[in-house]
Scaffold this active site. Structure first.
Site, PDB file in Angstrom:
ATOM      1  N   GLY A   1      21.685  57.489  57.702  1.00  0.00           N
ATOM      2  CA  GLY A   1      21.093  57.830  58.985  1.00  0.00           C
ATOM      3  C   GLY A   1      19.659  58.302  58.860  1.00  0.00           C
ATOM      4  O   GLY A   1      19.179  59.046  59.706  1.00  0.00           O
ATOM      5  N   GLY A   2      18.989  57.867  57.789  1.00  0.00           N
ATOM      6  CA  GLY A   2      17.565  58.177  57.646  1.00  0.00           C
ATOM      7  C   GLY A   2      17.274  59.459  56.884  1.00  0.00           C
ATOM      8  O   GLY A   2      16.123  59.784  56.631  1.00  0.00           O
TER       9      GLY A   2
ATOM     10  N   LYS B   1      14.313  47.333  48.107  1.00  0.00           N
ATOM     11  CA  LYS B   1      13.050  46.787  48.616  1.00  0.00           C
ATOM     12  C   LYS B   1      12.876  47.339  50.033  1.00  0.00           C
ATOM     13  O   LYS B   1      13.815  47.380  50.819  1.00  0.00           O
ATOM     14  CB  LYS B   1      13.130  45.258  48.649  1.00  0.00           C
TER      15      LYS B   1
ATOM     16  N   HIS C   1      14.976  58.461  63.986  1.00  0.00           N
ATOM     17  CA  HIS C   1      16.379  58.164  63.713  1.00  0.00           C
ATOM     18  C   HIS C   1      17.322  58.566  64.835  1.00  0.00           C
ATOM     19  O   HIS C   1      18.543  58.584  64.651  1.00  0.00           O
ATOM     20  CB  HIS C   1      16.816  58.749  62.365  1.00  0.00           C
TER      21      HIS C   1
ATOM     22  N   LYS D   1      18.610  57.179  68.316  1.00  0.00           N
ATOM     23  CA  LYS D   1      18.563  55.981  69.153  1.00  0.00           C
ATOM     24  C   LYS D   1      18.357  56.367  70.610  1.00  0.00           C
ATOM     25  O   LYS D   1      18.927  57.358  71.067  1.00  0.00           O
ATOM     26  CB  LYS D   1      19.878  55.203  68.996  1.00  0.00           C
TER      27      LYS D   1
ATOM     28  N   GLU E   1      24.454  50.248  55.480  1.00  0.00           N
ATOM     29  CA  GLU E   1      25.425  51.341  55.529  1.00  0.00           C
ATOM     30  C   GLU E   1      26.593  50.943  56.412  1.00  0.00           C
ATOM     31  O   GLU E   1      26.466  50.055  57.244  1.00  0.00           O
ATOM     32  CB  GLU E   1      24.796  52.609  56.160  1.00  0.00           C
TER      33      GLU E   1
ATOM     34  N   ASN F   1      29.440  52.846  59.061  1.00  0.00           N
ATOM     35  CA  ASN F   1      29.905  54.057  59.745  1.00  0.00           C
ATOM     36  C   ASN F   1      31.394  53.927  60.032  1.00  0.00           C
ATOM     37  O   ASN F   1      31.836  52.926  60.595  1.00  0.00           O
ATOM     38  CB  ASN F   1      29.143  54.253  61.050  1.00  0.00           C
TER      39      ASN F   1
ATOM     40  N   ARG G   1      33.375  55.584  62.054  1.00  0.00           N
ATOM     41  CA  ARG G   1      33.731  56.333  63.262  1.00  0.00           C
ATOM     42  C   ARG G   1      33.445  55.474  64.495  1.00  0.00           C
ATOM     43  O   ARG G   1      32.791  54.443  64.400  1.00  0.00           O
ATOM     44  CB  ARG G   1      32.856  57.590  63.343  1.00  0.00           C
TER      45      ARG G   1
HETATM   46  C1  MV4 Z   1      15.571  50.857  55.272  1.00  0.00           C
HETATM   47  C2  MV4 Z   1      14.365  50.516  55.931  1.00  0.00           C
HETATM   48  C3  MV4 Z   1      13.563  49.554  55.358  1.00  0.00           C
HETATM   49  N1  MV4 Z   1      13.931  48.974  54.195  1.00  0.00           N
HETATM   50  N2  MV4 Z   1      15.901  50.233  54.120  1.00  0.00           N
HETATM   51  C4  MV4 Z   1      16.789  54.455  58.130  1.00  0.00           C
HETATM   52  C5  MV4 Z   1      18.126  54.897  58.544  1.00  0.00           C
HETATM   53  C6  MV4 Z   1      19.055  54.409  57.510  1.00  0.00           C
HETATM   54  N3  MV4 Z   1      20.302  54.037  58.122  1.00  0.00           N
HETATM   55  C7  MV4 Z   1      18.362  53.291  56.849  1.00  0.00           C
HETATM   56  N4  MV4 Z   1      17.013  53.333  57.299  1.00  0.00           N
HETATM   57  C8  MV4 Z   1      16.111  52.417  56.906  1.00  0.00           C
HETATM   58  N5  MV4 Z   1      16.401  51.753  55.748  1.00  0.00           N
HETATM   59  C9  MV4 Z   1      15.091  49.327  53.607  1.00  0.00           C
HETATM   60  N6  MV4 Z   1      15.428  48.756  52.455  1.00  0.00           N
HETATM   61  C10 MV4 Z   1      14.057  51.172  57.126  1.00  0.00           C
HETATM   62  C11 MV4 Z   1      14.928  52.136  57.607  1.00  0.00           C
HETATM   63  C12 MV4 Z   1      14.545  52.737  58.856  1.00  0.00           C
HETATM   64  C13 MV4 Z   1      15.296  52.521  59.997  1.00  0.00           C
HETATM   65  C14 MV4 Z   1      16.443  51.769  59.997  1.00  0.00           C
HETATM   66  C15 MV4 Z   1      17.179  51.578  61.129  1.00  0.00           C
HETATM   67  C16 MV4 Z   1      16.741  52.132  62.326  1.00  0.00           C
HETATM   68  C17 MV4 Z   1      15.605  52.871  62.356  1.00  0.00           C
HETATM   69  C18 MV4 Z   1      14.859  53.092  61.214  1.00  0.00           C
HETATM   70  C19 MV4 Z   1      13.695  53.836  61.251  1.00  0.00           C
HETATM   71  C20 MV4 Z   1      12.977  54.057  60.121  1.00  0.00           C
HETATM   72  C21 MV4 Z   1      13.401  53.507  58.907  1.00  0.00           C
END
Ligand code: MV4
Length: 454
Positions: A164-165, A201, A235, A237, A287, A289, A291
């Site tokens: 969740g960030g 990456k 993070h 929504k 990931e 979840n 729930r």
């Molecule tokens: C990432 C990404 C870019 N590249 N992984 C943020 C929450 C977590 N669930 C995973 N996240 C991210 N993982 C890679 N390899 C960018 C994010 C991310 C993000 C992801 C989903 C929704 C909003 C976000 C906001 C910032 C960063």
């Protein structure tokens, strides 16, 4: 079927679970903190038990108090909702050890998906596409350097216990890597008591697309399509859609087939959501979840399913009464999360709601525990209402959303309603042209415009 379900949560989701139970002829037990004695979920439940003072630690996270409440009221099952104890494997184990059904996945799967490295490892083994990165944990900076060189910069260092960030650090090149790696580990140790990290990456402009699944205890797994949850800020929504404006039916079907096969192989049960990043026409799992999620209603609207009732039926041992081919995606649904926050500064705005008026009409649903005169307490998350609209097309859903937002009134506290009105009026939003970075930029643009006007 269960005769009585204890709802181990509060607010709109406690009410949502109560409504499903009520329609199934199941009695409900609400639990509440002293701060929530007059909350709607307590008023509507058949019985209620006060489980402690306002602090979540002493009430909604108080496992002994919740199990005692279930025992003295004679509940058969416990629904954890989202947040609080919903993804606590120990809690699920204790619930079952005390002879109650846990309305959710098996403790072993909650535990597996809580460890983001174990989750990715399971998905890799089951053939689900991943973001390129380390195979498992990266214990030394030398290994981190080797992985980063292999996948190419920029890379993201993530905590195994995060999600969740929480607990992520970017390294844009080798000079930044050592520092980012050390800080990520130190922060992971401080925040989670576990300094395991892994490397991926870094995708620079992905969409966040998640897939809803249900699995029964007889080996049947069905998916209910995707939700696009890219519109978030820090993070959190703000707006979710089903389906994604970026996805074709063929892409959804292909992903769904892979995921349902994987979860059947895993022996997963109950509801689950797999999170993917989508960029350049490719999905990459990040990931899972374990729930029910806040944004589940948009899926319910397009699929015509009640996910909470399904969760309860599955927990009671019933079979899914349909196959994948029976699931039809009809129209488009959008949810706005309305929170008690200043729409410009995002400062929390708890307090007395002097007037509440929910919108109505065709294709409009409001999931909320608000009522006129209710005081939003300062101790919990500030979600006060979810406005969900459903229409045959995305354009019609947006028109309906604009109309419903204009009807809705929450006075006495500040809410994000004005921000939602600005979002739905924006041409880029209307075109469906956004990534996970869009909303932060939109908010910044709005601030600059207001500063100039002032
Ligand atoms: C990432 C990404 C870019 N590249 N992984 C943020 C929450 C977590 N669930 C995973 N996240 C991210 N993982 C890679 N390899 C960018 C994010 C991310 C993000 C992801 C989903 C929704 C909003 C976000 C906001 C910032 C960063």
């Amino acid at each position: 079927m269960f005769g009585k379900v204890l709802i181990a949560n509060r607010g709109e989701i406690a009410l949502r679970i109560h409504r499903a139970c009520q329609e199934m002829g199941i009695r409900t037990v609400a639990v509440h903190s002293t701060a929530d004695a007059t909350a709607m979920h307590v008023r509507l439940a058949d019985e209620s038990v006060c489980i402690g003072p306002p602090s979540p630690r002493d009430s909604y996270l108080n496992v002994a108090a919740i199990l005692s409440a279930a025992t003295i009221t004679g509940a058969d099952a416990i629904h954890p909702g989202y947040g609080f104890l919903s993804e606590n494997a120990r809690f699920a184990e204790m619930v079952e050890a005390h002879g109650f059904a846990f309305i959710g996945p098996a403790p072993e799967h909650i535990r597996m998906m809580g460890d983001k490295i174990a989750a990715k490892e399971a998905m890799r083994r089951l053939g689900v596409p991943l973001v390129p990165g380390s195979e498992g944990a990266v214990p030394t900076v030398e290994e981190a350097r080797a992985v980063a060189r292999e996948v190419g910069y920029p890379v993201l260092i993530k905590a195994a216990a995060g999600g969740g960030g929480r607990g992520m650090k970017v390294a844009r090149g080798e000079t930044e890597l050592e520092e980012a790696f050390r800080v990520a580990r130190a922060e992971a140790r401080a925040a989670f008591g576990d300094d395991s990290v892994y490397i991926e990456k870094f995708l620079d402009r992905p969409r966040h697309i998640e897939l809803q699944v249900l699995a029964d205890t007889h080996g049947n797994v069905v998916h209910f399509g995707e939700r696009d949850c890219s519109l978030q800020r820090r993070h959190q929504k703000l707006v979710e859609e089903a389906g994604s404006p970026a996805l074709t039916a063929a892409a959804r079907d292909a992903l769904g087939a892979q995921v349902t096969r994987a979860l059947a192989e895993l022996g997963y049960r109950n509801a689950g959501t797999l999170e993917f990043l989508w960029q350049d026409g490719r999905f990459a799992f990040i990931e899972m979840n374990t729930r029910l999620q806040v944004e589940h209603p948009v899926t319910e609207m397009v699929c015509g399913v009640d996910l909470v009732k399904e969760q309860i039926r599955i927990a009671a041992g019933e079979r899914l009464g349909y196959r994948q081919s029976d699931i039809r995606f009809q129209g488009h649904a959008i949810e706005c999360r309305i929170t008690a926050e200043d729409p410009d500064s995002f400062a929390p705005s708890p307090g007395r709601v002097t007037m509440y008026h929910a919108p109505g009409g065709p294709g409009v649903r409001v999931d909320s525990a608000l009522y006129s005169g209710y005081a939003v307490p300062p101790y919990y998350d500030n979600l006060v209402a979810k406005l969900i609209v459903h229409a045959p097309t995305r354009a019609e859903a947006i028109a309906r959303l604009r109309r419903a937002l204009a009807e809705m009134v929450v006075s006495g506290i500040r809410t994000t309603l004005p921000l939602h009105q600005r979002i739905v009026a924006d041409p880029e939003f209307q075109a469906g042209d956004y990534t996970i970075h869009w909303l932060e930029r939109f908010v910044a643009r709005g601030r600059e415009a207001r500063a100039r006007a002032a």
